[in-house]
Structure formats: C-alpha cells, structure tokens
Scaffold this active site. Structure first.
Site, PDB file in Angstrom:
ATOM      1  N   SER A   1       0.631  -1.003  -0.050  1.00  0.00           N
ATOM      2  CA  SER A   1       0.135   0.152   0.553  1.00  0.00           C
ATOM      3  C   SER A   1       0.196   1.547  -0.365  1.00  0.00           C
ATOM      4  CB  SER A   1      -0.685   0.474   0.928  1.00  0.00           C
ATOM      5  OG  SER A   1      -0.207   0.468   2.374  1.00  0.00           O
ATOM      6  N   CYS A   2       0.035   2.378  -0.399  1.00  0.00           N
ATOM      7  CA  CYS A   2       0.998   3.886  -0.440  1.00  0.00           C
ATOM      8  C   CYS A   2       0.887   4.446   1.081  1.00  0.00           C
ATOM      9  CB  CYS A   2       0.159   4.762  -1.114  1.00  0.00           C
ATOM     10  SG  CYS A   2       0.096   4.762  -2.583  1.00  0.00           S
ATOM     11  N   ASP A   3       0.447   3.596   2.175  1.00  0.00           N
ATOM     12  CA  ASP A   3       0.569   4.151   3.242  1.00  0.00           C
ATOM     13  C   ASP A   3       2.075   3.418   4.038  1.00  0.00           C
ATOM     14  OD1 ASP A   3      -1.403   4.661   6.107  1.00  0.00           O
ATOM     15  OD2 ASP A   3       0.598   4.245   6.881  1.00  0.00           O
TER      16      ASP A   3
ATOM     17  N   ASN B   1      -6.676  -0.036   0.471  1.00  0.00           N
ATOM     18  CA  ASN B   1      -6.038   0.308  -0.663  1.00  0.00           C
ATOM     19  C   ASN B   1      -6.162  -0.162  -2.059  1.00  0.00           C
ATOM     20  OD1 ASN B   1      -2.713   1.864  -0.845  1.00  0.00           O
ATOM     21  ND2 ASN B   1      -4.882   2.720  -2.104  1.00  0.00           N
TER      22      ASN B   1
END
Ligand SMILES: *Cc1c(COP(=O)(O)O)cnc(C)c1O
Length: 390
Positions: A341-343, A380
C-alpha cells in the site's frame, strides 16, 4: 567483511533457508502449491495443524484444548480440529456460527474475552454456550440478565514479560477483586466456575506460567474458604512458535506446567483447560508473496512485496519478526521490506538478509499461520491473501 568478524547476514539467511527447506521436506504434500499464480497466498498445512493439536494433547493429556478461533478462523482449520475433538474458544457471533456449523456441540465451546457485546452473550447462551469469562462487576450484571445460571470464570492479571504480544494491561483483576467478582456472580445467580489467565501471546518465558499458576492457586484457596468451590483452571493461550528465533517447545512447557500443577494444585481441578491459538497454527502456514518493486534510498535497499501490514502482516507492526526466504543464490544484502500500500506505516520488516531477487520472484514468509489473514483488510484496494489449506 573484516576477517574473523561474524557474518550476521549469512547467519540470518542460513536460518531462514534451513527453516524453509525443513518445512517443505517435512511436508511433501505442499510442494505443488509453492508457486501459485495468484499472490499473496497463505498456504496452510492442515496435517501440520492436526499434528500440533495432537502433540499438545500428548504432552498434556489431562488438559482440555479449546482452540482460540481468532488466531485463524479458516473453515478447514476449524473442521480439522473439530474432527479431532478439540474444543473452541470464541468471542463473537460470527465465530460461534462458524464453529457450530461443523456440528461442534456447545458444551465444547467457551468464551474467554472478559468484555463481550450483550447481543453476543445472548446469542451464545441461546445456542447452548454457558461458560463465559468475566473480569468486572458490570460483565457479571450483563451475563446475569441474558444468560441466567451460566458458569463464569474470572480472569486474573498475570505477568506478560517476555511475551512478544503482551495482553496484561487490557484485561484481568488482582486476586482479591477477582474473589469479590466471583462472590458477586454467585449472588447474581450465576455459577462461579473457575479461574483464567493469559500469560501473553508468543510467551517465551516460563516464569509467567509459574506466577500465573501460583496466583491462581491462591485465589482458588481463598474462594474455597468463602464456600466457593471452583471447578476449572483455564490456562489461556500463549504457546509460542518459531519466528526469527527458536521458541520454547510444547514438550518443555508442558513438562514445566505439569510440575507447577503438581505443586500448586495437588488435587487437580475438575477440568484444566488451555486455549492455544498461535501455538496450534502459527508455524503451520507460509505466506507466499511476490516482489513488485525495488529501490535504493540513500544507503537503504528496499524491496516491495504484494502484501503488507494491512493485508495480513499486521503483527509486523507489533514486533513479530518473520523469517523471509527467496530461491536465489548470490551475495546477501540487507533489505527493508515495504508493503504493497501507499501508507508509510506499511513496512513489513527491516534488516532482512536476502540474496537480490527480481521483480516477480516469490518471497516466502514463514510462520505466517496465526494472526495474518484474520487481520487483513482491503485497504487501498489490495485484497486479503487467498488461502490454500491442504
Ligand atoms: C487470543 C486469545 C487466546 C489465544 O492466544 P495465543 O497466544 O494465540 O495462544 C486465548 N485465550 C484468549 C482469551 C485470547 O484472547
């Protein structure tokens, strides 16, 4: 490398490689499933789950096992354990429905979360479950309203030192208050049934069992003097499995616990229980992922894989260190492993020794059987791992 210095990368990768090779050579039936088209896939060895249950039973023959469903609620795991005669520890209506659907009778089911939703207590009681943990007066009130005459066991607080996943702050009472809660339960028409504790998940410290059993025996005696004859000692979960380090063996914990029981409970309670979750499934699953990207940021080598802390590897956030393995040769590098994910929180591991893989390579994450898929969300837009249980 300086001559004579210790090559930590090699030691680490050798450990993971040996673990992987042993795991697979002990389980030839998994071989065909190691290169799935779809990743992430959590591959679970059902035979291994069953033999782990049998191993625990073998070393603790007088203990009734209630598998903690929250560790992994996959239906094949539940049905396999149900067939072997295991009991189940559940905390929600959904878990209960699942267990009941395999024909498990409610007298093999207990609920040990000390704080339960009211509608769950009611549902469970209506379906024949009548054993509930408590650690507050309010919980006794709730249970006495909708589950009259049920049996309650009180959760005491015990040390969780040396447990990778400590639980002692959220639940549990000192033994004097625990005694008051048991008396209160009796006054409310419930049956004071026993004592429970949890030494902390992934407990690699014998001493926690020692203190816990000793405290339980003190409460047991105090209750007896008040005319409350308890029936059950529930020793909770906590059995550890191997991650990036070896864990205490079931056999050794069993030996130690048996000694403690002889000393502190010379007359064994009517029923002695355990609720292992991780200890049954933890090292019986491999998460199979693929490399989706690589980067060098400053001096740091990053490897990105197609799962992450939101898709099954949440325990990485709490410090669980999974062994990683790739089928490559070559010089070892130290990798930071990023989730899909982008986190920015989605970092699965740091300082992982691996030979350099390519995008598309499989990355094997060992000891991923417990607290993985059950934690996974679709954050996401990335799905939870597919599960293959064979
Ligand atoms: C989670 C839990 C367990 C299982 O713990 P493990 O450490 O996975 O064995 C057992 N009992 C209760 C009440 C739990 O909440």
């Amino acid at each position: 490398m300086v001559a004579g210095s210790v090559d930590y990368l090699k030691i680490q990768f050798d450990y993971s490689r040996r673990y992987f090779n042993e795991f697979i050579s002990d389980r030839p039936h998994l071989k065909d499933y190691l290169k799935p088209d779809e990743t992430p896939t959590l591959l679970i060895d059902l035979k291994g789950v069953k033999s782990r249950y049998i191993e625990i039973k073998y070393h603790l023959p007088f203990v009734k096992i209630y598998y903690a469903v929250k560790a992994n609620d996959h239906i094949s795991i539940i049905s396999s354990l149900a067939e072997l005669g295991s009991g189940f520890e559940i905390a929600s209506t959904e878990e209960l429905k699942k267990v009941l659907s395999f024909g498990v009778s409610p007298d093999r089911i207990i609920s040990s979360n000390p704080i339960k939703p009211m509608d769950f207590i009611e549902y469970a009681y209506r379906h024949g479950v009548d054993r509930f943990a408590v650690d507050s007066f309010v919980e006794v009130d709730k249970i006495s309203k909708v589950a009259k005459r049920s049996r309650v066991y009180v959760r005491i607080v015990v040390p969780n030192e040396g447990s990778e996943w400590p639980l002692s702050k959220k639940f549990g009472l000192d033994i004097d208050t625990a005694l008051e809660v048991l008396e209160y339960a009796k006054d409310k028409g419930l049956i004071p049934y026993g004592i429970t504790f949890h030494v902390g998940s992934q407990c690699n410290n014998y001493r926690n069992w020692f203190i816990a059993i000793k405290l339980a025996s003190e409460l047991w005696e105090k209750a007896r003097r008040k005319g409350i004859n308890l029936q059950v000692l529930n020793m909770g979960g906590g059995l550890p499995v191997r991650y990036m380090y070896e864990a205490l063996r079931v056999e050794d914990i069993a030996y130690y616990v048996k000694g403690l029981l002889q000393k502190y409970f010379p007359k064994l309670p009517h029923e002695v229980q355990m609720e292992p979750g991780r200890g049954v499934v933890g090292d019986q699953g491999i998460m199979i992922t693929r490399v989706i990207g690589k980067a060098k940021r400053g001096e740091e080598h990053w490897l990105y894989i197609d799962t992450g802390v939101f898709n099954g590897l949440a325990e990485a956030l709490g410090g669980i260190r999974y062994p990683f393995y790739v089928e490559r040769e070559g010089p070892l590098k130290e990798w930071t492993i990023g989730g899909v994910s982008c986190d920015s929180m989605d970092v699965v591991a740091k300082s992982v020794a691996l030979p350099e893989p390519e995008v598309g390579d499989y990355v094997y994450i060992l000891s991923a059987g417990a607290y993985t898929n059950v934690y996974a969300s679709n954050f996401n837009g990335f799905p939870a791992p597919k599960i293959v249980a064979v």
